[in-house]
Write a protein that holds these residues in place. Sequence first.
Motif: not given
Lengths: 272, 307, 264
Positions: B46-47, B91-92, B94, B96-97, B99-101, C33, C80
């Motif tokens: 999921g990256q 460190r993330a 989740r 979503s976190e 992705d935010l980083v 994001s 997805r």
Amino acid sequence: MARGEVLAVRQASVSLSGRSILKDIDFSLEAGEFCGLIGANGSGKTTLLRTILGFIAPSSGSVTIDSGGKLASVGYVPQKFALDPYMPMRARDLVALGLDGNRLGVPLPSPGRRRKVDEMLESVDATRFADQRIGNLSGGQQQRVLIAHALIRRPRLLLLDEPLANLDMRSVAGVVALLRRLSQEFQTSVLLSAHDMNPLLSAMDRIVYLAHGRAASGSTDAVVRTEVLSQLYGYHIDVVRVHGRVIVVAAEAEDDAQAAVAHDPVHVAQVP
Amino acid sequence: MDVQTLLSLLFEPGFFTSEPVRTAAVIGAAAAIVSGVVGVFTVIRGQSFAGHSLADVSSAGGSAAFLFGINPLLGFLGMGVLAAMSMELVRADRASERDLVTGVVTGAGLGVAALFLYLDMTTSSTTGAAVTVMFGSIFAIPASLVPLALLVGAGALLAIGVLYRPLLLSSLDPDLAAVRGVPVRLMGLLFLIVVALAVALSAITVGAILSTGLLIGPAAIALHLAKRPGLAILLAAVIGVAVTWGGILVSYDSYEWTGGRGWPVSFCIVMLIFVAYAVVAQTGPARERRQEHPLPSGEKPHVTSAG
Amino acid sequence: MFEDFMVNTWIAATLVAVVAGIVGFFVVIRGASFAAHALPLSAFPGAAAANLVGVNPLLGLLVFSGLGVAGISQLARRGRRDLATALSLVMLLGLGALFLSRTTEYFQAVYALLFGEVLGVSNADLGPVALLGAVSVALIVILFRPLLLSSVSPELGEARGVSARLMEALFLSVVALATAMALPVVGALLVFSLMVGPASAARALTNRPLSAMLLSGAISVVTVWAAIALSFISDWPVGLFVGGLSALTYGAGRSWAWAGERGL
Ligand SMILES: Nc1ncnc2c1ncn2[C@@H]1O[C@H](COP(=O)(O)OP(=O)(O)OP(=O)(O)O)[C@@H](O)[C@H]1O
Ligand SMILES: [Mg+2]
């Protein structure tokens, strides 16, 4: 649907990705009834609840909910809720969203709304952590907040998916008693899924027992019997009652039946 | 209509003898293979956002390289690896976190890119840098870059080969991997550095747009078609090469149809990828609304016993 | 730096900052994001296309960000979301490459659209910025409750009659609008920094959703003002400072949360 019925599931079958998951499920629920939806992992409990919610359409048969004139008449507590610890939201905000989360516009401060939220938090014994962030609450605390979120509109029907799975023994008894009380207080019918029926024995008015995609329903005494469950599973099953607990055991079955039951650890018991 | 006329309709004259076409076909295929292999893991983990961002940010290194007059590939690689490391610094847990980083690092990296491009423009007045960096052209690859680029690509493939099993396990279930003794965070860092190498390589050879397209597209299609990871990797590489060569062909032929202006090759390749994905995704089952059923990791088997 | 020619810059940048901060709150809590990065980036070829056809660039931006929203929502129905985003993005950028290959004197404009041109804001530019900004904020205010519920848990929203798909599409449309307004001022690559940095700090500072959203708008404004001032002093691009300050803001938010957990 008959008078007094809140939910009627009639000959409903469900397929997902071309796989048949539920076949000819048939039961109904009356106002204020407390019903356990019992089945092993993968037996289709979540699928059935989601079908009742209208998230999944049955391939045949029907699901009818008597809304009693209310628009959103079903409350729902999902099985998995991973609330984000970074989400800036207090427990009371989530409960308030249960009241008017579908309305447009930002919520303006209102004493009436606040009172309703406070009362609801009080009913589920969540006042202590009402102002904490939801993501930082424990699993059991989140559960209570979600029950409050679902119940604040006084729905006619409350669906809970495995609400007891993450609780310790004491909390299990507490939550069952709470739900029983709320269901009587609000005249809400409760359909609650679980893989172990024992904590619910004293509270249940009715049981829906799922196995192999089929269901048997009725009073606990009528359903949890050797003949009924043997027919549901398709091989011989013994229902044993010991010390007020019910244990379902596959006795002397053929190899594949034994294997099938062994996959449902709920039903495997070492009776001394 | 015989085969001869069919072929000459399909391939405009000179297609097989043109030197730029041959270089493009070789480099494009190499980028597609590396991206396809790395892309399967990127998609599983999921990256995709990180995979895309690294291409953007590494092009900041490209503009720095213009400025300091160093080898552009080194600029791309250096900036990409730096960005990958910053993304893994925080460190993330989740998605979503994470992705935010990724987003925050991308914003900062692009800010740096803006600075270098600005300095490029003020010192050398080559305003084309932004466009070249962003859109690159597969037909304009300097031959001197080829050996180094191929070497980096081989390195990325080798790294994936070595890390294959622990990487796969930690991509499927980090907790399970941690229990089995896989250093999950280190694995994440190493993987993102490999992604940085792969996308920097394709960003400089085929441009930043295509780099994302080749990383995500073929892998997403392959994962729709194949159930086993090994097969998906093979399929992603094959699909990547196929769309790349197909795109080069369409682009080359389009000079004829459009009266000499032609369609850019990146547009042609991306179009093929998009159409292929849309077709494959439509054949799959409609996703139930939020109907994901991952393994219930927290639920233990429950054994009732008398007493 | 408060000379006459800078007045429009301050006004436009402040408007953009408020909108980006407010929309950004939902970007952050929805974990969107990637979409917030992809929409501005995929919108900017729209300006190139508009230039080619000879219509107002803002129209091109709106059309392309609309295409981005449609692409993401349509592909995400059967796959997805991150893959849908990535593929819609590359498709639109591919179209951008096609349009750019048709014009030759566009390099300077590409730089401005990617990285912003805050010093050249004219009176005529201010109107559309204010209008689109007002529409975006109004939509967020109207959708606040259902969008919030659907962001906490799409499933709880569905059970309450709030369609998760509709919310996603509306939310992406608001991001697209905000993008189209902000793009000519701060540029495609940095609208997005303003959407993620300030909001991620705001959510650490308060437990209340509404306060967090307003705080995010405020932090965003401060970020932009500081960036313009720094840019004016150093003569370096605004984008550098917006990106850098947003990263600092994110770090500050995480540290604050970290300190809070340890009761410091
Ligand atoms: N989208 C889907 N496509 C195909 N099969 C599915 C899908 N969702 C669930 N299933 C299958 O349907 C069966 C019932 O699943 P369901 O989640 O309803 O079980 P459950 O009784 O809730 O189990 P648990 O106790 O683990 O929560 C399982 O065998 C599962 O693999
Ligand atoms: Mg379930």
